[in-house]
Design a protein around this motif. Structure first.
Motif, short mmCIF file in Angstrom:
data_model
loop_
_atom_site.label_atom_id
_atom_site.label_comp_id
_atom_site.label_asym_id
_atom_site.label_seq_id
_atom_site.Cartn_x
_atom_site.Cartn_y
_atom_site.Cartn_z
N ARG A 1 4.86 2.36 8.31
CA ARG A 1 5.60 1.39 7.49
C ARG A 1 5.21 -0.03 7.85
O ARG A 1 5.07 -0.88 6.96
N GLU A 2 5.05 -0.31 9.12
CA GLU A 2 4.61 -1.64 9.53
C GLU A 2 3.18 -1.91 9.04
O GLU A 2 2.87 -3.02 8.58
N ALA A 3 2.32 -0.92 9.12
CA ALA A 3 0.94 -1.10 8.66
C ALA A 3 0.89 -1.45 7.18
O ALA A 3 0.08 -2.27 6.75
N GLY A 4 1.76 -0.81 6.40
CA GLY A 4 1.85 -1.15 4.99
C GLY A 4 0.64 -0.78 4.16
O GLY A 4 0.43 -1.34 3.08
N VAL B 1 6.90 5.42 0.22
CA VAL B 1 6.21 6.47 -0.52
C VAL B 1 6.60 7.78 0.15
O VAL B 1 6.05 8.17 1.18
N ALA B 2 7.57 8.47 -0.45
CA ALA B 2 8.17 9.64 0.19
C ALA B 2 7.15 10.72 0.48
O ALA B 2 7.17 11.35 1.55
N SER B 3 6.24 10.96 -0.45
CA SER B 3 5.27 12.04 -0.26
C SER B 3 4.37 11.76 0.94
O SER B 3 4.05 12.68 1.71
N TYR B 4 3.98 10.50 1.11
CA TYR B 4 3.12 10.17 2.26
C TYR B 4 3.91 10.33 3.56
O TYR B 4 3.39 10.90 4.53
#
Length: 814
Positions: free
Chosen positions: A586-589, A598-601
């Motif tokens: 999430r931080e990497a974005g 992005v739930a699937s990821y």
């Protein structure tokens, strides 16, 4: 970047400089009384002061205390002022003082808990508290935007309701302006000094300064003397009354004028020992004029870690990473390019509202300028110029117009002009740079522009480097640490010695750290990861094996980071690894984010972590970790001993006197169980190490981490003159074929620290092979192995016979 410091700031005799501090994370589950119960144990370690996380009233339930709501009260959930005073009395009885963390930059944007903010929202800019907060009343139609709604207001109107003189929205409560309670809801909303809006509007529409991009924290204007007095009165009183002895200042880079603030604080405290959480970029110096003892110590962390990183091996590891993950240069393949792309992204998305405010201010200054040169500059051109200059800053911020030219350089301006197609429009870059350098005037608006430019720059640097690029550029996770330089993490010992000599000369009472509540990984995890720079080919072979096992990762950069995470952490609960890696992506974005999930990821990440690094394939990584354990031990003990004996005041983070394996917060803020029995009796004090005290940070005999920590702290207490402001630092250089693998230094001719560096490569090259360490004159006792003494040219192989580090004390005739 700044001149050499003329001399250390004196500390009052009543408040001596600490010899060593111990950081405690206070929270509702670990109150003042719990800290007091730990005092006998902590005193026995040999520290001189407890270092407390923020103690003032915070949002109920806060686990960190940086979301202050009332500066006048000590936090009730921690035990209130009586609890703090009781802790101070207990500490004094055991010879300890207290250092407290203060938060001058911001408060919690929580009106129902923050009375000052409540009054501003009720009374508007005429409120006596309006001067407290950094609000742009010109923007937003004269209303403060409150990004609290879960959807556009039209979709959640039924969830908003007037309740007497309060507007309620789920758990939120806001004051109603006098005489508006009976209005129909749409008109009632329009009549307030604030406007509740969809939370997604914060990115572009917010009109108050935040802490970085966190809308839940609103900026304070402590540059106003009245605001300073009101927000510091309680802390200053506790200092005067002897409850508190010193201060840690959180995030000074967020302030309008850090130097002026620190001067006012220094005067108000009478010169008490104070350190600032200032992140220094590689090559940057702390402003010499600041009246503080120094930084909290992230610059020391970078230099200590660099000692145990193999420069040649890092280069090979970087090549292996690029071959494995194939990242694009600006998405994790090249450090500088990755930082630049991250900066563009953060500035145009997360900090878009800050850039817009800065652009409006620049346009207003240009339009009103009595000089013709700044005029006729379109807002879009000024905004572009600001963006292009800000993304090219290589430090957090300038501090004065005098040093701004070294931060916003001519070279950066030349590059920034290339963003313009029409050369004449590129003149906006020079206009903006001249505004930053103070060449167009020194009035209030010009001062505000320079301050906001600097504040935006510091937020951009923190968010783009620490919170984005660190999670994209991952060849060596130990290098992506607060204050670190992932583009060049390895340091030659001579660079380390030069740094230490400079610290002893200019900032001898500065703080030093290797683990904190903010580090991405604890020192022991980073010490393990650094070993990978000594065996990059073995690491690549292991990754080939585990990848062949068929547990596919959502992307190869994540896979590389995930496997390194479990190598550094060792055996651990899979939930801890999963949570840290979800935060990582999430931080990497790059594939998901905090506000664009992005739930699937993320589901694929969880599945991969469970089946791969925390599943059966992870056992192969554990085997490699076990095989190199002696070298991990050398790094762990070396890091600990260097930290505790180098110039400065070492700060131990809670639990790190033992082996301490932690990932990014909240993992590194887990409660610590302190022993209740006096540790001198044995058992509990060494419970996290083997019965003989060797510790899992070593395993193969010799002193463990706790033994090393106790010995170093005891020596600092026994010989304070060897480590204080009048002390000396001298490198002691080994001689022989393996000299580069021994780093040693003497403190004031009374203490010698020696550690093993790059021990895996040392073993591969044939060991010490007669290498010696020429000790200063005298007899030297080994404090880690009583009974052993050395003189003259000590054989390094004998010095490190049982333990890869040595702490020597001069004994007998001097």
């Amino acid at each position: 970047m700044t001149p050499e410091r003329p001399g250390p700031v004196p500390s009052p005799a009543a408040s001596p400089v600490p010899s060593a501090t111990y950081r405690l994370q206070l929270q509702p589950d670990f109150r003042f009384e719990a800290a007091a119960a730990a005092v006998p144990y902590l005193a026995s370690l040999g520290v001189s002061h407890l270092h407390l996380s923020p103690v003032l009233e915070a949002v109920p339930g806060s686990r960190h205390g940086y979301d202050v709501v009332d500066h006048a009260r000590v936090r009730a959930e921690l035990g209130g002022e009586e609890g703090l005073r009781a802790l101070a009395r207990t500490a004094r009885e055991h010879g300890l003082g207290l250092v407290v963390d203060i938060v001058p930059n911001h408060m919690a944007m929580s009106p129902r808990h923050n009375r000052a903010l409540w009054e501003v929202l009720r009374e508007g800019p005429e409120s006596p508290y309006a001067r407290w907060f950094d609000i742009d009343w010109r923007a937003g139609g004269g209303q403060v935007l409150l990004p609290v709604l879960g959807a556009p207001v039209g979709e959640v109107l039924d969830d908003l309701r007037a309740d007497g003189d309060v507007l309620r929205y789920h758990e939120h409560a806001f004051p109603l302006r006098d005489g508006t309670a009976d209005l129909p809801l749409p008109q009632l909303l329009d009549a307030q000094w604030y406007r509740p809006v969809w939370w997604r509007l914060a990115r572009t529409e917010l009109n108050y300064r935040r802490f970085f991009s966190i809308s839940e924290l609103i900026g304070l204007r402590v540059e106003d003397p009245e605001v300073f007095e009101a927000t510091h009165a309680t802390v200053l009183r506790l200092l005067r009354e002897g409850v508190v002895d010193g201060l840690r200042v959180d995030h000074p880079d967020g302030l309008a004028d850090p130097g002026a603030y620190l001067a006012r604080l220094h005067e108000a405290t009478g010169g008490r020992w104070t350190v600032v959480e200032k992140i220094l970029a590689d090559g940057e110096r702390l402003p010499a004029a600041w009246p503080v003892a120094g930084t909290t110590g992230y610059d020391a962390l970078r230099h200590v870690d660099g000692l145990f990183t193999d420069p040649a091996g890092y280069g090979e590891l970087l090549g292996r990473y690029r071959a494995f993950a194939a990242p694009q240069p600006d998405r994790g393949g090249d450090w500088a390019a990755t930082v630049r792309r991250a900066a563009y992204r953060v500035l145009t998305h997360e900090l878009a509202t800050e850039l817009d405010r800065l652009t409006r201010l620049a346009h207003r200054l240009c339009a009103a300028s009595p000089q013709p040169a700044p005029r006729d500059r379109a807002p879009w051109a000024l905004g572009t110029a600001l963006r292009e200059l800000l993304v090219r800053l290589e430090v957090y911020r300038p501090y004065t117009a005098a040093d701004a030219g070294e931060v916003v350089t001519g070279e950066a301006a030349a590059e920034a002009r290339l963003a313009f197609t029409v050369p004449e429009e590129a003149g906006a870059v020079d206009v903006v740079r001249d505004l930053v350098l103070g060449r167009y005037g020194d009035g209030p608006d010009h001062e505000e522009f320079r301050a906001r430019f600097a504040q935006t720059a510091s937020a951009l640097r923190a968010k783009s480097v620490e919170d984005t690029a660190f999670y994209r550029y991952v060849p060596l996770l130990s290098a992506t640490e607060v204050g670190g330089n992932p583009g060049g993490p390895a340091l030659d010992p001579e660079v380390f010695h030069a740094y230490c000599a400079r610290v002893q000369r200019d900032w001898p009472a500065t703080g030093t750290v290797v683990s904190t509540h903010d580090t991405k990984r604890s020192a022991d995890v980073r010490a393990a990861l650094a070993v990978l720079t000594e065996c990059p080919a073995r690491w690549a072979d292991v990754l080939t094996e585990v990848t062949r096992a068929g547990e596919g990762a959502p992307d190869p950069q994540l896979a590389w980071a995930a496997w390194q995470t479990v190598f550094g952490l060792g055996p651990a609960d899979g939930g801890r690894v999963r949570d840290a890696l979800l935060k990582h992506v999430r931080e990497a974005g790059l594939h998901t984010g905090w506000t664009e999930r992005v739930a699937s990821y993320e589901e694929a990440v969880e599945a991969f972590v469970a089946a791969g690094p925390c599943g059966a394939p992870g056992e192969r990584v554990a085997e490699l970790r076990k095989a190199v354990e002696p070298h991990v031990r050398a790094n762990v003990l070396g890091t600990a001993l260097v930290h505790l004996t180098m110039p400065g005041v070492p700060d131990l983070y809670q639990g790190t006197e033992h082996e301490y394996l932690a990932l990014v917060d909240p993992d590194n803020r887990r409660p610590v169980d302190f022993p209740t029995a006096h540790p001198a009796t044995g058992s509990d004090g060494e419970s996290r190490e083997h019965a003989d005290g060797t510790g899992s940070a070593g395993g193969a005999g010799g002193a463990g981490k706790t033994v090393v920590t106790r010995a170093a702290l005891a020596l600092r207490a026994r010989r304070p003159g060897a480590f204080g402001g009048a002390a000396t630092y001298e490198p002691v250089r080994a001689e022989g074929p393996a000299a580069e693998h021994c780093v040693a230094f003497a403190r004031s001719g009374d203490v010698v620290t020696a550690v093993t560096r790059l021990s895996l490569r040392l073993a591969r090259e044939g060991g010490w092979r007669g290498t010696t360490l020429p000790l200063p004159p005298g007899r030297w006792a080994d404090t880690l192995a009583p009974g052993r003494e050395f003189t003259g040219h000590a054989r390094v192989e004998e010095l490190f016979a049982d333990t890869p580090v040595a702490l020597l004390e001069r004994v007998g005739d001097q």
